[in-house]
Design a protein around this motif. Structure first.
Motif, PDB file in Angstrom:
ATOM      1  N   THR A 172       0.641  27.540   0.668  1.00  0.00           N
ATOM      2  CA  THR A 172      -0.056  27.788   1.940  1.00  0.00           C
ATOM      3  C   THR A 172       0.379  26.814   3.027  1.00  0.00           C
ATOM      4  OG1 THR A 172      -1.822  26.238   1.353  1.00  0.00           O
ATOM      5  CG2 THR A 172      -2.153  28.550   0.719  1.00  0.00           C
ATOM      6  N   GLY A 173       1.002  25.715   2.639  1.00  0.00           N
ATOM      7  CA  GLY A 173       1.391  24.670   3.598  1.00  0.00           C
ATOM      8  C   GLY A 173       0.221  23.802   4.043  1.00  0.00           C
ATOM      9  N   LYS A 174      -0.983  24.066   3.487  1.00  0.00           N
ATOM     10  CA  LYS A 174      -2.175  23.315   3.939  1.00  0.00           C
ATOM     11  C   LYS A 174      -2.389  22.043   3.123  1.00  0.00           C
ATOM     12  CE  LYS A 174      -4.845  27.204   5.672  1.00  0.00           C
ATOM     13  NZ  LYS A 174      -5.825  28.199   5.246  1.00  0.00           N
ATOM     14  N   LEU A 175      -2.972  21.037   3.775  1.00  0.00           N
ATOM     15  CA  LEU A 175      -3.294  19.792   3.069  1.00  0.00           C
ATOM     16  C   LEU A 175      -4.488  20.010   2.141  1.00  0.00           C
ATOM     17  CD1 LEU A 175      -3.118  17.112   5.930  1.00  0.00           C
ATOM     18  CD2 LEU A 175      -1.593  17.262   3.940  1.00  0.00           C
ATOM     19  N   CYS A 176      -4.392  19.488   0.933  1.00  0.00           N
ATOM     20  CA  CYS A 176      -5.574  19.469   0.056  1.00  0.00           C
ATOM     21  C   CYS A 176      -6.092  18.031  -0.081  1.00  0.00           C
ATOM     22  CB  CYS A 176      -5.285  20.096  -1.296  1.00  0.00           C
ATOM     23  SG  CYS A 176      -3.955  19.323  -2.205  1.00  0.00           S
ATOM     24  N   ILE A 177      -5.214  17.039   0.109  1.00  0.00           N
ATOM     25  CA  ILE A 177      -5.642  15.632   0.147  1.00  0.00           C
ATOM     26  C   ILE A 177      -5.088  15.033   1.428  1.00  0.00           C
ATOM     27  CG2 ILE A 177      -5.224  13.344  -0.861  1.00  0.00           C
ATOM     28  CD1 ILE A 177      -5.559  14.574  -3.600  1.00  0.00           C
ATOM     29  N   LYS A 205       0.832  -1.201   0.000  1.00  0.00           N
ATOM     30  CA  LYS A 205       0.000   0.000   0.000  1.00  0.00           C
ATOM     31  C   LYS A 205       0.872   1.258   0.000  1.00  0.00           C
ATOM     32  CE  LYS A 205      -2.446   1.313   3.719  1.00  0.00           C
ATOM     33  NZ  LYS A 205      -3.343   1.102   4.867  1.00  0.00           N
ATOM     34  N   VAL A 206       0.421   2.284  -0.672  1.00  0.00           N
ATOM     35  CA  VAL A 206       1.079   3.589  -0.580  1.00  0.00           C
ATOM     36  C   VAL A 206       0.114   4.517   0.155  1.00  0.00           C
ATOM     37  CG1 VAL A 206       2.056   5.541  -1.838  1.00  0.00           C
ATOM     38  CG2 VAL A 206       2.319   3.222  -2.751  1.00  0.00           C
ATOM     39  N   VAL A 207       0.545   4.971   1.325  1.00  0.00           N
ATOM     40  CA  VAL A 207      -0.234   5.970   2.057  1.00  0.00           C
ATOM     41  C   VAL A 207       0.295   7.314   1.586  1.00  0.00           C
ATOM     42  CG1 VAL A 207      -0.738   6.897   4.362  1.00  0.00           C
ATOM     43  CG2 VAL A 207      -0.521   4.420   4.023  1.00  0.00           C
ATOM     44  N   PHE A 208      -0.597   8.266   1.312  1.00  0.00           N
ATOM     45  CA  PHE A 208      -0.091   9.559   0.841  1.00  0.00           C
ATOM     46  C   PHE A 208      -0.973  10.709   1.274  1.00  0.00           C
ATOM     47  CE2 PHE A 208      -2.891  10.523  -2.820  1.00  0.00           C
ATOM     48  CZ  PHE A 208      -3.478   9.286  -3.047  1.00  0.00           C
ATOM     49  N   GLN A 209      -0.389  11.915   1.177  1.00  0.00           N
ATOM     50  CA  GLN A 209      -1.149  13.147   1.393  1.00  0.00           C
ATOM     51  C   GLN A 209      -0.552  14.205   0.487  1.00  0.00           C
ATOM     52  OE1 GLN A 209      -0.644  13.790   5.625  1.00  0.00           O
ATOM     53  NE2 GLN A 209       1.317  14.819   5.363  1.00  0.00           N
ATOM     54  N   THR A 210      -1.357  15.205   0.150  1.00  0.00           N
ATOM     55  CA  THR A 210      -0.876  16.249  -0.750  1.00  0.00           C
ATOM     56  C   THR A 210      -1.104  17.614  -0.105  1.00  0.00           C
ATOM     57  OG1 THR A 210      -1.356  14.816  -2.631  1.00  0.00           O
ATOM     58  CG2 THR A 210      -1.048  17.150  -3.115  1.00  0.00           C
ATOM     59  N   LYS A 211      -0.052  18.447  -0.211  1.00  0.00           N
ATOM     60  CA  LYS A 211      -0.104  19.792   0.371  1.00  0.00           C
ATOM     61  C   LYS A 211      -0.018  20.840  -0.725  1.00  0.00           C
ATOM     62  CE  LYS A 211       2.318  18.926   4.688  1.00  0.00           C
ATOM     63  NZ  LYS A 211       3.675  18.659   5.177  1.00  0.00           N
ATOM     64  N   VAL A 212      -0.576  22.012  -0.438  1.00  0.00           N
ATOM     65  CA  VAL A 212      -0.390  23.158  -1.322  1.00  0.00           C
ATOM     66  C   VAL A 212       0.861  23.881  -0.820  1.00  0.00           C
ATOM     67  CG1 VAL A 212      -1.380  25.355  -2.083  1.00  0.00           C
ATOM     68  CG2 VAL A 212      -2.864  23.349  -1.758  1.00  0.00           C
ATOM     69  N   LYS A 213       1.877  23.955  -1.668  1.00  0.00           N
ATOM     70  CA  LYS A 213       3.168  24.512  -1.247  1.00  0.00           C
ATOM     71  C   LYS A 213       3.029  25.967  -0.765  1.00  0.00           C
ATOM     72  CE  LYS A 213       7.942  24.961  -2.773  1.00  0.00           C
ATOM     73  NZ  LYS A 213       8.880  24.854  -3.908  1.00  0.00           N
TER      74      LYS A 213
END
Ligand code: HDC
Length: 279
Positions: free
Chosen positions: A260-265, A250-258
């Motif tokens: 703002t530093g906030k998570l979008c996923i 499994k690949v666990v992941f998250q995505t941030k907006v550079k």
């Protein structure tokens, strides 16, 4: 027997989708139909069911429905047939899965099987959650059901990510992505997005889902399913940073907006296909 909504696509639709999620002119397998390895990025599986005709209307299932207040909340995609065809005739069959009452918002989950129109084989299964601001408080259940991989929330391990991919979206990202079938004015018309609370039209959730999914494929190979929560909005032109942790298959992941530093996923995961793939 329910009639499916047809979705016929060709190599042209494949290239347009790949471009919509940031393929470059030099990514020949994604943008050139004569490349030996021509392929569609696997998150394309969310496209065929997108405009499938639902056997319900939002007005009938939540109070105060307004399309301007609707945001994409979560997405689960299962790919049931490999390799994903680069042209096909498909049929999609949407069902209402659940309606959840979050007080200030109503949450509606639909589940859609997409089949090959000729063989009848399953190709994709999707569960889509929409978060409708101002449409809660109707006395419905406060929590949704447990449907295994479709509702899993993946928690990143404590260690630093095993891989990180950064990609800047373009100012035109939503203008191109919408041509794959999501013509929601929220992503193009400033007058509409303003009423929804956004000064600038925001990027489609499924566009940055596709970009993050591409980062997973390019780092670890194809996956058989993928689940994300849309934790924050993205504006066209912003830069996405996908952080990935490999845990077994499994690949666990998250995505941030550079910017703002906030998570979008957040809470996202993909189960790898493994082995040698024709993708
Ligand atoms: O998380 C906030 C947010 O802004 N997320 C980003 C939304 C976004 O940008 N989406 C993509 C763009 S919109 C889009 O692409 C539309 C598209 O054109 C059409 C989609 C059609 C899809 C159908 C295909 C067939 C927000 C606003 C969603 C929530 O933030 P808050 O209001 O602050 O909520 P919070 O207080 O954190 O939580 C309240 C309860 O709701 C649950 N929740 C939170 N985020 C959720 C969510 N549920 C589902 N999806 C999400 N993203 C929380 O868990 C909480 O519930 P509980 O109290 O039970 O824990």
């Amino acid at each position: 027997k329910a009639e499916g909504t047809p979705f016929d696509y060709t190599q042209r639709d494949v290239i347009l989708y790949n471009l919509g999620i940031g393929a470059k002119r030099t990514d020949l397998p994604y943008v050139y139909e004569n490349d030996d390895n021509f392929q569609v990025l696997p998150t394309f599986g969310v496209i065929p069911p997108f405009n499938a005709v639902a056997p319900w209307s939002f007005n009938d299932i939540v109070p105060n429905f307004s399309p301007m207040m609707l945001l994409h909340g979560e997405q689960y995609l299962e790919i049931r047939k490999f390799p994903i065809p680069t042209e096909a005739k498909l049929l999609s069959y949407p069902k209402l899965v659940e309606v959840v009452d979050k007080g200030a918002a109503g949450v509606v989950v639909s589940g859609t099987v997409t089949k090959d129109a000729n063989s009848g084989e399953d190709v994709f299964y999707n569960e889509s959650t929409v978060f409708i601001r101002g449409s809660g408080g109707f006395g419905g259940p406060k929590k949704g059901g447990d449907r295994g991989a479709a509702t899993a929330v993946h928690t990143p391990p404590k260690r630093n990510p095993d891989a990180v991919v950064e990609e800047k979206t373009t100012e035109e990202q939503a203008a191109i992505y919408r041509l794959s079938g999501d013509y929601n004015p929220l992503h193009i018309d400033p007058e509409f997005s303003k009423v929804g609370g956004f000064k600038v039209p925001i990027l489609h959730g499924l566009c940055f889902f596709g970009i993050s999914g591409k980062h997973v494929v390019q780092t670890y190979g194809p996956f058989k399913n993928i689940k994300v929560r849309f934790a924050g909005t993205v504006l066209p032109g912003q830069t996405l940073i996908t952080e990935m942790w490999k845990t077994g298959n499994k690949v666990v992941f998250q995505t941030k907006v550079k910017e703002t530093g906030k998570l979008c996923i957040s809470g996202a995961g993909a189960e790898l296909l493994g082995g040698k793939s024709a993708l």
